[in-house]
Design a protein around this motif. Structure first.
Motif, PDB file in Angstrom:
ATOM      1  N   UNK A 173      58.190  74.726  -5.355  1.00 37.59           N
ATOM      2  CA  UNK A 173      58.190  73.886  -6.197  1.00 37.59           C
ATOM      3  C   UNK A 173      57.375  74.495  -6.472  1.00 37.59           C
ATOM      4  N   UNK A 174      56.710  74.870  -7.808  1.00 44.57           N
ATOM      5  CA  UNK A 174      55.704  74.422  -8.730  1.00 44.57           C
ATOM      6  C   UNK A 174      55.287  73.642  -9.773  1.00 44.57           C
ATOM      7  N   UNK A 175      53.567  73.779  -9.735  1.00 45.75           N
ATOM      8  CA  UNK A 175      53.597  72.002 -10.866  1.00 45.75           C
ATOM      9  C   UNK A 175      52.536  72.848 -12.280  1.00 45.75           C
ATOM     10  N   UNK A 176      52.032  72.519 -12.945  1.00 47.60           N
ATOM     11  CA  UNK A 176      51.500  72.516 -13.912  1.00 47.60           C
ATOM     12  C   UNK A 176      50.580  71.300 -14.470  1.00 47.60           C
ATOM     13  N   UNK A 177      49.323  71.867 -14.707  1.00 53.57           N
ATOM     14  CA  UNK A 177      48.630  70.908 -15.719  1.00 53.57           C
ATOM     15  C   UNK A 177      47.984  71.611 -16.730  1.00 53.57           C
ATOM     16  N   UNK A 178      47.914  71.097 -18.070  1.00 49.69           N
ATOM     17  CA  UNK A 178      47.012  71.570 -18.956  1.00 49.69           C
ATOM     18  C   UNK A 178      45.827  71.441 -19.203  1.00 49.69           C
ATOM     19  N   UNK A 179      45.758  69.873 -19.139  1.00 51.64           N
ATOM     20  CA  UNK A 179      43.707  69.824 -19.414  1.00 51.64           C
ATOM     21  C   UNK A 179      43.067  69.813 -18.192  1.00 51.64           C
ATOM     22  N   UNK A 180      42.244  70.869 -18.073  1.00 46.53           N
ATOM     23  CA  UNK A 180      40.926  71.851 -17.153  1.00 46.53           C
ATOM     24  C   UNK A 180      40.895  70.358 -15.900  1.00 46.53           C
ATOM     25  N   UNK A 181      40.532  71.145 -14.388  1.00 45.22           N
ATOM     26  CA  UNK A 181      41.086  71.030 -13.447  1.00 45.22           C
ATOM     27  C   UNK A 181      39.605  70.099 -12.943  1.00 45.22           C
ATOM     28  N   UNK A 189      37.302  72.581 -14.993  1.00 46.52           N
ATOM     29  CA  UNK A 189      36.505  72.339 -15.895  1.00 46.52           C
ATOM     30  C   UNK A 189      34.780  72.724 -16.093  1.00 46.52           C
ATOM     31  N   UNK A 190      34.505  73.594 -16.982  1.00 50.45           N
ATOM     32  CA  UNK A 190      33.526  74.389 -17.464  1.00 50.45           C
ATOM     33  C   UNK A 190      33.299  75.687 -16.938  1.00 50.45           C
ATOM     34  N   UNK A 191      33.986  75.858 -16.707  1.00 51.76           N
ATOM     35  CA  UNK A 191      33.754  77.579 -16.533  1.00 51.76           C
ATOM     36  C   UNK A 191      35.180  78.227 -16.581  1.00 51.76           C
ATOM     37  N   UNK A 192      34.573  79.607 -17.044  1.00 56.26           N
ATOM     38  CA  UNK A 192      35.581  79.785 -18.466  1.00 56.26           C
ATOM     39  C   UNK A 192      36.685  81.423 -17.670  1.00 56.26           C
ATOM     40  N   UNK A 193      36.340  81.144 -16.250  1.00 55.41           N
ATOM     41  CA  UNK A 193      37.107  82.010 -15.781  1.00 55.41           C
ATOM     42  C   UNK A 193      38.342  81.643 -14.844  1.00 55.41           C
ATOM     43  N   UNK A 198      48.176  66.269  -9.984  1.00 54.89           N
ATOM     44  CA  UNK A 198      47.664  65.636 -11.812  1.00 54.89           C
ATOM     45  C   UNK A 198      46.427  65.011 -11.841  1.00 54.89           C
ATOM     46  N   UNK A 199      45.873  64.063 -11.034  1.00 54.65           N
ATOM     47  CA  UNK A 199      44.883  63.262 -10.430  1.00 54.65           C
ATOM     48  C   UNK A 199      43.911  64.118 -10.446  1.00 54.65           C
ATOM     49  N   UNK A 200      43.976  65.349 -10.301  1.00 49.01           N
ATOM     50  CA  UNK A 200      43.048  66.312 -10.138  1.00 49.01           C
ATOM     51  C   UNK A 200      41.951  66.472 -11.518  1.00 49.01           C
ATOM     52  N   UNK A 201      42.864  66.291 -11.810  1.00 49.85           N
ATOM     53  CA  UNK A 201      42.221  66.092 -13.542  1.00 49.85           C
ATOM     54  C   UNK A 201      40.787  65.837 -13.722  1.00 49.85           C
ATOM     55  N   UNK A 202      40.126  66.504 -14.719  1.00 55.47           N
ATOM     56  CA  UNK A 202      38.681  66.179 -14.849  1.00 55.47           C
ATOM     57  C   UNK A 202      38.638  65.081 -16.028  1.00 55.47           C
ATOM     58  N   UNK A 203      37.451  64.163 -16.328  1.00 53.45           N
ATOM     59  CA  UNK A 203      37.376  63.367 -17.339  1.00 53.45           C
ATOM     60  C   UNK A 203      37.246  63.649 -18.318  1.00 53.45           C
TER      61      UNK A 203
END
Length: 334
Positions: free
Chosen positions: A241-249, A279-283, A329-334
């Protein structure tokens, strides 16, 4: 669990590591035939072969031109080690003393073996990690018997679930409709492997060697969409199974969450891998795990116009999809 924020090696350093292919498959699937095909093909490379017992190699004894207690050198330039000793010792010390004699290593497991302990060697031991890289787990499948074998043997299910590459062998013994049904069943267990058909193990070596299956940047070059959501619902006890999150983590949140998941459910998680947007990383951050062992590192910038989406894949047993999705999903950055 090893440190999942460890930096990935740079390209030059990675190129100096010896590639290792783990060759597995259920009893009678034809992995020895495939191994002999690799050893006798004209590819201009030399391979060290680690097997459980030398007799399993299936090559004539007159190929052995020099032997000591554990290492056999054959006339095609291959070196054969028997795993009577410890795999870490053989990879880290014995074979490395002969490093100039081969271009890569092939580890052949027994037909009833699970590949995970072999793969974990490359996560656990720092000395092995400093000298080798796990290129891919290649599983040979007997097309004629596989459906029955999967019903009767959890080892066969594990071997398919864990594979980066599957060689569906003996396809000449099954009609096209049967092959399509078999491939559908295989995909229901492992949706992200590369699958090739074969007769008597005769496949292009480019389908087996130098696959980068445990190297996510290269895996993405082969199949850019391999982390897309390809979940399956079926009766087999192993699922992907796969998951995706669009917001930065948030990196710290993800490390804490995935560490807890692997600690609690690692025995049931055969493989996990993903590309993450912190979040905060460009890589991009590449993550992968084998049971409770995890590793990862930054692998370079996102491609132009590439969506910065975090994707994570799990392959294993007793996976709770809603729980894993909520946790990720709970790992999203605020």
């Amino acid at each position: 669990m090893s440190d999942t924020v460890q930096a990935a090696p740079d390209t030059k350093a990675a190129n100096t590591l010896v590639p290792v292919t783990v060759l597995t498959g259920f009893l009678g699937a034809g992995k020895t035939t495939l191994l002999n095909h690799i050893l006798t093909a004209e590819h201009g490379r030399k391979y060290a072969v680690v097997v459980n017992e030398f007799g399993e190699l299936g090559v004539d004894n007159d190929l052995v031109v020099d032997a000591d207690e554990e290492v056999f050198e054959m006339n095609n330039g291959c070196i054969c080690c028997t795993v009577r000793g410890d795999l870490i010792r053989i990879l880290g010390n014995g074979l490395m003393k002969r490093r100039a004699k081969f271009d890569g290593i092939i580890v052949e497991t027994t037909g009833l073996a699970a590949p995970a302990p072999v793969a974990q060697t490359f996560f656990v031991d720092e000395d092995v990690r400093g000298k080798t890289r796990l290129d891919a787990v290649v599983t040979v499948v007997d097309a004629y018997n596989v459906l029955q074998t999967l019903e009767e043997s959890p080892e066969a299910v594990n071997q398919i679930a864990f594979a980066d590459v599957i060689i569906l062998n003996k396809v000449d013994l099954v009609d096209e409709a049967g092959l399509e049904a078999i491939e559908k069943r295989i995909r229901s267990i492992n949706s992200v492997c590369r699958l090739h058909r074969a007769k008597r193990g005769d496949v292009p070596l480019s389908d087996v060697l130098d696959q980068g299956g445990f190297d996510l940047p290269r895996a993405l070059e082969h199949a850019p969409n391999f982390l897309e959501d390809t979940s399956h619902s079926h009766e087999a006890d192993v699922t992907s199974m796969s998951f995706e999150v669009e917001e930065p983590l948030d990196a710290a949140k993800f490390q804490a969450w995935i560490g807890a998941v692997l600690q609690e459910q690692g025995a049931d998680i055969l493989r996990a891998k993903g590309i993450l947007n912190y979040a905060g990383e460009d890589q991009r951050f590449a993550f992968q795990a084998v049971h409770m062992m995890a590793d990862g590192g930054f692998i370079g910038p996102w491609k132009k116009d590439e969506p910065h989406v975090s994707r994570l894949v799990f392959i294993g047993r007793n996976l709770n999809r809603p729980q894993l999705r909520r946790g990720f999903e709970s790992c999203r950055a605020k």
